[in-house]
Design a protein around this motif. Structure first.
Motif, PDB file in Angstrom:
ATOM      1  N   ALA A 216      37.855-111.339  76.988  1.00 33.70           N
ATOM      2  CA  ALA A 216      38.016-112.775  77.237  1.00 33.70           C
ATOM      3  C   ALA A 216      36.858-113.298  78.079  1.00 33.70           C
ATOM      4  O   ALA A 216      36.395-114.427  77.883  1.00 33.70           O
ATOM      5  CB  ALA A 216      39.338-113.024  77.948  1.00 33.70           C
ATOM      6  N   LEU A 217      36.386-112.485  78.975  1.00 31.47           N
ATOM      7  CA  LEU A 217      35.267-112.903  79.828  1.00 31.47           C
ATOM      8  C   LEU A 217      33.952-112.892  79.054  1.00 31.47           C
ATOM      9  O   LEU A 217      33.180-113.847  79.098  1.00 31.47           O
ATOM     10  CB  LEU A 217      35.176-111.951  81.025  1.00 31.47           C
ATOM     11  CG  LEU A 217      34.094-112.286  82.036  1.00 31.47           C
ATOM     12  CD1 LEU A 217      34.527-113.456  82.881  1.00 31.47           C
ATOM     13  CD2 LEU A 217      33.795-111.088  82.917  1.00 31.47           C
TER      14      LEU A 217
ATOM     15  N   PRO B  33      40.343-120.056  79.709  1.00 31.74           N
ATOM     16  CA  PRO B  33      41.425-119.615  80.601  1.00 31.74           C
ATOM     17  C   PRO B  33      42.602-118.960  79.889  1.00 31.74           C
ATOM     18  O   PRO B  33      43.274-118.119  80.444  1.00 31.74           O
ATOM     19  CB  PRO B  33      41.879-120.908  81.281  1.00 31.74           C
ATOM     20  CG  PRO B  33      40.794-121.876  81.047  1.00 31.74           C
ATOM     21  CD  PRO B  33      40.091-121.483  79.806  1.00 31.74           C
ATOM     22  N   ARG B  34      42.855-119.357  78.646  1.00 31.31           N
ATOM     23  CA  ARG B  34      44.007-118.778  77.968  1.00 31.31           C
ATOM     24  C   ARG B  34      43.622-117.590  77.085  1.00 31.31           C
ATOM     25  O   ARG B  34      44.449-117.042  76.363  1.00 31.31           O
ATOM     26  CB  ARG B  34      44.720-119.822  77.129  1.00 31.31           C
ATOM     27  CG  ARG B  34      43.892-120.436  76.028  1.00 31.31           C
ATOM     28  CD  ARG B  34      44.719-121.407  75.252  1.00 31.31           C
ATOM     29  NE  ARG B  34      45.479-120.753  74.225  1.00 31.31           N
ATOM     30  CZ  ARG B  34      45.111-120.699  72.938  1.00 31.31           C
ATOM     31  NH1 ARG B  34      43.975-121.228  72.552  1.00 31.31           N
ATOM     32  NH2 ARG B  34      45.862-120.116  72.051  1.00 31.31           N
TER      33      ARG B  34
ATOM     34  N   ASN C 102      51.535-118.611  73.601  1.00 33.50           N
ATOM     35  CA  ASN C 102      50.710-117.821  72.687  1.00 33.50           C
ATOM     36  C   ASN C 102      51.547-117.170  71.593  1.00 33.50           C
ATOM     37  O   ASN C 102      51.101-117.062  70.452  1.00 33.50           O
ATOM     38  CB  ASN C 102      49.931-116.760  73.466  1.00 33.50           C
ATOM     39  CG  ASN C 102      48.809-117.389  74.262  1.00 33.50           C
ATOM     40  OD1 ASN C 102      48.193-118.347  73.807  1.00 33.50           O
ATOM     41  ND2 ASN C 102      48.559-116.886  75.441  1.00 33.50           N
TER      42      ASN C 102
ATOM     43  N   GLN D  42      52.078-118.669  79.515  1.00 34.28           N
ATOM     44  CA  GLN D  42      51.064-118.314  78.515  1.00 34.28           C
ATOM     45  C   GLN D  42      51.665-117.458  77.416  1.00 34.28           C
ATOM     46  O   GLN D  42      51.347-117.629  76.233  1.00 34.28           O
ATOM     47  CB  GLN D  42      49.937-117.536  79.182  1.00 34.28           C
ATOM     48  CG  GLN D  42      48.940-118.411  79.905  1.00 34.28           C
ATOM     49  CD  GLN D  42      47.625-117.671  80.077  1.00 34.28           C
ATOM     50  OE1 GLN D  42      47.074-117.140  79.142  1.00 34.28           O
ATOM     51  NE2 GLN D  42      47.136-117.655  81.302  1.00 34.28           N
TER      52      GLN D  42
ATOM     53  N   LEU E 297      42.771-114.467  77.795  1.00 39.14           N
ATOM     54  CA  LEU E 297      43.391-113.185  78.110  1.00 39.14           C
ATOM     55  C   LEU E 297      44.819-113.133  77.584  1.00 39.14           C
ATOM     56  O   LEU E 297      45.221-112.163  76.911  1.00 39.14           O
ATOM     57  CB  LEU E 297      43.346-112.968  79.625  1.00 39.14           C
ATOM     58  CG  LEU E 297      44.098-111.777  80.173  1.00 39.14           C
ATOM     59  CD1 LEU E 297      43.645-110.500  79.517  1.00 39.14           C
ATOM     60  CD2 LEU E 297      43.910-111.670  81.677  1.00 39.14           C
ATOM     61  N   GLY E 298      45.590-114.178  77.864  1.00 40.10           N
ATOM     62  CA  GLY E 298      46.979-114.203  77.394  1.00 40.10           C
ATOM     63  C   GLY E 298      47.046-114.181  75.872  1.00 40.10           C
ATOM     64  O   GLY E 298      47.909-113.520  75.287  1.00 40.10           O
ATOM     65  N   PHE E 299      46.113-114.868  75.236  1.00 38.41           N
ATOM     66  CA  PHE E 299      46.118-114.944  73.780  1.00 38.41           C
ATOM     67  C   PHE E 299      45.814-113.574  73.164  1.00 38.41           C
ATOM     68  O   PHE E 299      46.461-113.157  72.206  1.00 38.41           O
ATOM     69  CB  PHE E 299      45.083-115.973  73.344  1.00 38.41           C
ATOM     70  CG  PHE E 299      45.202-116.348  71.909  1.00 38.41           C
ATOM     71  CD1 PHE E 299      46.415-116.768  71.389  1.00 38.41           C
ATOM     72  CD2 PHE E 299      44.110-116.292  71.072  1.00 38.41           C
ATOM     73  CE1 PHE E 299      46.532-117.111  70.050  1.00 38.41           C
ATOM     74  CE2 PHE E 299      44.221-116.635  69.746  1.00 38.41           C
ATOM     75  CZ  PHE E 299      45.429-117.041  69.235  1.00 38.41           C
TER      76      PHE E 299
END
Lengths: 725, 265
Positions: free
Chosen positions: A523-524, A530-531, B250, B246, A533-535
């Protein structure tokens, strides 16, 4: 930074000496007790060796009689203080000095530093590890990460030294790139230890350098260019066509048509024949060659360095250079199942360099497939990420909480459709969980019923209350109970089916931890916001694609399943046929008189969907253009014969191979499958060849032993054919 | 016990120097123990040390320290058991200093010798991914995590390395002596014995010092954090704070996308 086993032992013993010396009394008391037990069990003669009868030990082992042992404290303190000093020094070095490491890298050939590499040539890599800090590192071992897919000549990728501000560490080694593409140097792995080996730290000093590896230089007949052959390039129009045009050479004579310019009338011939005859001149339009290069997933598969795409790129590069050497125009069209990139034909040196760069970029493409197993990718990607990005994968920074496994994996997001057995298993587990729930509910009902009876009958009697003191109607209790069961059913079944296996499975918990840490890094790096990582934690397909992107960026090979759960081949990429047909029609629309279209495309898996392409080829031929198809061939599969063998002969060949394998003790089934696969590919190739042969378009095999000169000769023959027209 | 094979034993000057230093330290240790009346038993740690030097035994130093500690404890025990009193502690006694210095030199030199001849880094269990892939491509896949021991090249030993170590010996011994003297002057202000009070004081000092150093190093690390590390830290915090929301969003998005694709197919 961590303490090695050697360091742990030393620290524990130093502390033990220190503490034993300080608490002399209890230590000696304990020792006395142990000795007493031991000596009582031994014969008296043995205890007399110490000059002390065994009977005295029991008397002497009394707490409070002893004091400290100063020399032990002294030893312990000295060793412990020294150890602490070494730790402090190492911690400062690892936190400050290691961050000041910098890497200078250069790739050189015999003339000096280069920006691009050429396949097949040897280059020298020079790496210099510098320390930009006042602290010195007494011992450092450095190893350069050699890009995958290149051939290392000799050694020299590792070195060790003491590193200081004015004491850089140098590495030098030679490499050779077998095929075109891109190579990426990620950085240098640096390992640091103190001189005693108590502490150890491994860091990766990033120094990303990416180089294009251009295909082999070749001249017009496909030989590698070694020296300059001509001082003057031939002028444009060297390929005069036997077609009417505005050239200066006479092509033919024909009857005068109204509108022909008077200056083209052949007066002497007209006088002899008694009618007006017009001269026709040759055309001087140069050959325009457009290469259509297939970059879909189907040509990206294969063992590293031997993918069909690399061979296609080699051919395309050789043709580009051959055309450039005789000043023909070359265009390029890169296509896959989703997009088409067109570069208009030109002949300038800059254009040729641009084409070669694009071909090199195309050769480095890796296959991508969204339904790849997350676990398989994690097994490859996580160790690599930990090795290359240790600071970002550090567990103190990139945390994986213990409760993470509760939320993963998400069953609804599994990439592949569930198989029949998995569905059966799913419903079986639900059924068993439901049965367990009903059994527990039944037991609970018995308890509730007893409680109700107790509350309505026994309790008032024992307490001396009137019998109707507790007035709760039974149906209300039952309804409340059933309502409670309804609310509890789904969480209970979910817990039994999903939660319990997760709690009991260390593998799943480990995968969850790995996935979170890698997802944070991806993700980085890929700027997912911002979303992101969760995704990535929820979407298997997206995570799989991002990991593949990460691996492809670093040129780390990974294996992909060729077939999905239903047994369908994943990489046929049928959409590319339409794309190619459209691109070909577009090129025809913008083409001139004299075009050569070279289709470098894998049609083996889409031989039954060739209609749009055949239609486009017909249009090209109708416009008097020429078309050649070069079909890639998978590595390791025998080449197709010149003529299509009949099926009975093929079956006999497979059976003979199977028998031979059986006699040698090899896996018969595997060879049978290989034989059948080979047979199928041969049949597909001949089907494609037949389909194009009906239009008069030649189809050749790119992976055969035929070198590039043979393909160029075919192109030359095409030019000759055109002349004869 | 690991033994040194002939092919990886560089007969170099640093190895010889460290070996000689170890042997000299053992000789001094033997003398110091004999002077304490441990004549036949003093041979035990000395022999262990010699075996450790000649065979490059990794456990030689820990065993030597344990043996010496046990012998010293045994001396004190036997002295008291036989009705005698432990000798009163005198600071800067030569035999104590020699014993301490000899153990220190042996430990440091033996570990450095191991680094030069056996391994300087711990064994690497995980093989490099690129190396694995390369070997698989070459047709010889690795069967398991092979041992990767790396020794320190004798060429990296600087001229003054051994000298600095030997010069620093008195420093560490004197530091130990100084700390012990300071500790000896501390008396209990509570209802515990002085010995126990000193132990508690030492534990507090060491623990507090350790925490302070850790805090300083942690601060240094944070202040030197790269941009990517800081971004990752913030991303992690943000995810931890909003993970429940989240996750719901998601999951819903992913399910919707999959349903849409299924409809298209």
């Amino acid at each position: 930074m961590y303490l090695t086993g050697r360091g742990w032992w030393f620290l524990l013993i130093a502390l033990a000496l220190l503490v034993t010396g300080l608490i002399g009394s209890p230590a000696l008391y304990t020792m006395g007790m142990i000795t007493e037990v031991v000596f009582e069990a031994l014969p008296p003669r043995v205890s007399e060796v110490f000059g002390l009868p065994a009977s005295q030990f029991g008397r002497a082992a009394t707490p409070g009689r002893y004091t400290q042992v100063p020399v032990l404290v002294l030893v312990g303190l000295s060793l412990f203080t020294w150890f602490c000093w070494e730790w402090l020094l190492f911690a400062l070095r690892s936190r400050i000095a290691l961050r000041s490491l910098a890497v200078d890298r250069g790739v050189h050939d015999e003339r000096g530093p280069v920006d691009n590499l050429w396949a097949g040539r040897v280059f020298r890599v020079r790496v210099r590890l510098r320390l930009e800090s006042a602290l010195t590192l007494p011992f450092v071992a450095a190893a350069d990460r050699v890009p995958f897919g290149i051939e290392l000549i000799g050694d020299g990728t590792r070195s060790e030294a003491a590193l200081g501000q004015d004491q850089p560490l140098g590495l030098e080694y030679r490499i050779r790139c077998p095929s075109g593409g891109r190579i990426r140097f990620d950085g240098v792995l640096v390992r640091l230890a103190d001189l005693q080996g108590f502490f150890y730290q491994s860091v990766f000093v990033p120094s990303v350098s990416e180089y294009r590896v251009l295909p082999v230089l070749a001249d017009e007949i496909g030989r590698p260019a070694t020296r300059k052959r001509h001082n003057l390039l031939p002028p444009p129009g060297i390929h005069r066509l036997r077609q009417p045009g505005s050239g200066s050479e006479l092509l033919d004579l024909r009857d005068y048509r109204s509108g022909d310019p008077p200056k083209t009338i052949a007066w002497k011939v007209s006088a002899r024949r008694g009618r007006l005859i017009t001269k026709e001149f040759e055309s001087e339009v140069p050959v325009r060659c457009t290469l259509f290069l297939d970059t879909s997933n189907s040509v990206r598969l294969g063992p590293p360095g031997k993918v069909p795409l690399a061979r296609l790129v080699e051919i395309a590069a050789a043709l580009t250079q051959a055309n450039a050497s005789i000043r023909d125009l070359t265009g390029l069209c890169l296509f896959d199942e989703k997009k088409v990139t067109i570069i208009r034909p030109a002949r300038t040196a800059r254009h040729v360099a641009d084409l070669l760069n694009r071909l090199a970029d195309a050769a480095s493409l890796a296959p991508r497939y969204g339904n790849e197993s997350v676990e398989a990718l994690l097994n490859v990607a996580l160790p690599f990420a930990e090795e290359t990005y240790p600071e970002l994968m550090d567990s103190t920074l990139n945390r994986a909480p213990f409760w993470l496994a509760r939320d993963w994996p998400v069953r609804a997001q599994l990439g592949e459709p569930p198989s029949r057995w998995s569905r059966v298993r799913y419903w079986l587990a639900r059924g068993l969980a439901s049965g367990l729930f009903i059994a527990l509910a039944g037991l609970e009902w018995l308890v509730v019923r007893d409680l109700y009876e107790y509350a309505t009958t026994d309790f008032p009697r024992q307490m001396g209350l009137p019998p109707d003191y507790v007035q709760i109607p039974g149906p209300v209790i039952a309804q409340v109970y059933l309502l409670g069961l309804l609310f509890l059913y789904v969480p209970f079944v979910r817990f039994v089916c999903d939660g319990l296996p997760l709690l009991l499975s260390a593998r799943r918990r480990r995968l969850a931890r790995w996935r979170k840490r890698l997802a944070a890094l991806l993700a980085l790096r890929h700027r997912l916001g911002p979303r992101g990582l969760g995704f990535l934690l929820e979407d298997n397909e997206r995570f799989s694609l991002e990991v593949q992107r990460f691996l492809a960026e670093h040129h780390i090979p990974y294996q992909l399943p060729l077939y999905d759960a239903r047994g369908h081949y994943q990489f046929a990429a049928p959409g590319k046929v339409d794309r190619l047909a459209r691109a070909l029609l577009q090129a025809i629309g913008k083409g001139h008189d004299n075009e050569l279209f070279l289709l470098l495309v894998d049609l083996l898996e889409v031989s039954d969907r060739l209609e749009p392409l055949l239609a486009a080829v017909r249009v090209a031929l109708a416009r008097h253009h020429q078309v050649v198809v070069i079909c890639p061939w998978p590595a390791g599969v025998p080449l197709p014969p010149a003529r299509a063998p009949d099926e009975s002969q093929q079956l006999a060949t497979v059976l003979a191979a199977s028998e031979q394998a059986h006699s040698r003790g090899l896996a018969e089934v595997r060879l049978l499958i290989q034989g059948l696969l080979t047979q199928r590919l041969h049949a597909e190739f001949h089907r494609v060849r037949r389909a194009f042969a009906r239009l008069g378009v030649p189809v050749t095999n790119a992976m055969s032993d035929e070198p590039i000169p043979l393909i160029l000769e075919r192109v030359e023959r095409l030019r000759g054919l055109r002349r004869r027209r | 016990m690991s033994t040194l094979s002939s092919d990886n034993a560089p007969a170099s000057a640093p190895v010889r120097t460290y070996t000689l230093a170890c042997v000299a330290a053992l000789a001094i240790l033997l003398m110091a123990l004999v002077s304490r009346g441990l004549w036949p038993w003093a041979l035990l740690p000395t022999t262990l040390g010699l075996v450790g030097v000649t065979t490059r035994w990794r456990l030689a130093t820990p065993l030597l320290l344990i043996t010496v500690g046990f012998l010293l404890l045994l001396t004190a025990f036997l002295t008291v058991e036989t009705g005698g009193m432990l000798p009163r502690f005198h600071p800067f006694q030569l035999s104590d200093l020699l014993l301490c210095g000899a153990l220190f030199v042996y430990a440091a030199c033996h570990y450095r010798l191991l680094g030069l001849t056996v391994s300087i880094f711990p064994r690497e269990v995980r093989r490099s991914v690129t190396e694995q892939a390369r070997q698989q491509a070459l047709g010889s896949p690795p069967k398991g995590p092979g041992p990767r021991l790396q020794t320190r090249s004798p060429l990296t030993v600087s001229a003054n390395e051994v000298g600095l170590l030997l010069v620093s010996v008195p420093l560490w011994v004197l530091i130990g002596q100084g700390v012990w003297l300071w500790l000896g002057r501390q008396h209990s202000a509570f209802s515990v014995s002085d010995d126990f009070y000193r132990l508690i004081l030492l534990v507090w000092l060491l623990g507090f010092g350790f925490l302070v150093v850790l805090a300083v190093l942690g601060y240094v690390r944070r202040s030197l954090m790269s941009r990517d590390e800081a971004a990752l830290y913030l991303q992690d915090v943000q995810w931890l704070e909003t993970r429940a929301e989240q996750r719901l969003i998601n999951r819903w998005l992913t399910k919707t996308r999959r349903r849409g694709r299924a409809k298209e197919e």
